[in-house]
Design a protein around this motif. Sequence first.
Motif, PDB file in Angstrom:
ATOM      1  N   HIS A   1     -13.798  -3.554 -38.194  1.00  0.00           N
ATOM      2  CA  HIS A   1     -13.416  -2.139 -38.315  1.00  0.00           C
ATOM      3  C   HIS A   1     -13.929  -1.332 -37.133  1.00  0.00           C
ATOM      4  O   HIS A   1     -13.214  -0.492 -36.586  1.00  0.00           O
TER       5      HIS A   1
ATOM      6  N   HIS B   1     -11.268   0.664 -34.989  1.00  0.00           N
ATOM      7  CA  HIS B   1     -11.340   2.120 -35.044  1.00  0.00           C
ATOM      8  C   HIS B   1     -11.543   2.701 -33.641  1.00  0.00           C
ATOM      9  O   HIS B   1     -10.898   3.685 -33.266  1.00  0.00           O
TER      10      HIS B   1
ATOM     11  N   TYR C   1     -14.045   5.818 -45.229  1.00  0.00           N
ATOM     12  CA  TYR C   1     -12.848   5.866 -44.378  1.00  0.00           C
ATOM     13  C   TYR C   1     -11.531   5.778 -45.147  1.00  0.00           C
ATOM     14  O   TYR C   1     -10.470   6.009 -44.581  1.00  0.00           O
TER      15      TYR C   1
ATOM     16  N   CYS D   1      -8.406   2.142 -43.940  1.00  0.00           N
ATOM     17  CA  CYS D   1      -8.946   3.291 -43.207  1.00  0.00           C
ATOM     18  C   CYS D   1      -7.800   4.256 -42.889  1.00  0.00           C
ATOM     19  O   CYS D   1      -6.774   3.845 -42.348  1.00  0.00           O
TER      20      CYS D   1
ATOM     21  N   CYS E   1      -7.495   4.272 -38.676  1.00  0.00           N
ATOM     22  CA  CYS E   1      -7.069   3.107 -37.878  1.00  0.00           C
ATOM     23  C   CYS E   1      -6.270   2.089 -38.692  1.00  0.00           C
ATOM     24  O   CYS E   1      -5.681   1.171 -38.118  1.00  0.00           O
TER      25      CYS E   1
HETATM   26 ZN   LIG Z   1     -10.945   3.025 -39.102  1.00  0.00          ZN
END
Ligand SMILES: [Zn+2]
Length: 177
Positions: free
Chosen positions: A159, A163, A15, A19, A22
């Motif tokens: 996460h 996400h 990711y 990330c 997100c």
């Molecule tokens: Zn994410």
Amino acid sequence: MCDDRSVANWGTSTYGNPCCECGFAWTTPIDVGTALVLDVVNSIKEQVASSTGNERHPQLGWSVRAYVCHVGDNLRIWAERLAGVLDGGAVQVHGYDEQKLARARHYDGISLEAALLALSRAVGDWYDVVARSPRSGVVMVHSERGELTLSDVVALNAHDCLHHYWDIETILGRAER
Ligand SMILES: [Zn+2]
């Protein structure tokens, strides 16, 4: 070839870190990650309050209600894994196919109200078992992610929540994609 199977490495290579979608940082400490899960679940409840649950986005595979179901199922499954370890159970755990689970549970046939109830119960159980889990050392060996500490588990779970919260916001037109 990189043989670092750490969660941070897996998360970063899959990711980005943070990330790229997100914004979750894979080095998030346990206490911050735990608080994040609780906050995100509350935010999901607020975001979907005026939703039918049926809304979709052309770039995303699931409806709002399906994402709510998934976040609840994922937290419940990880709570169950941690509880098994606390109970002296096997430290070897196996991954599950979230798409197959979604089909088997017929997510789109579950009412949004029921999905939110399940999510509330799941996050309560998850928080309880995380609080009782050892904060150092390996707590389980995952068939795909390798050896996991509690910090790794909390990062994976935080996460997933963040996400999919972002996915829900995107579907409801409150986040850019
Ligand atoms: Zn994410």
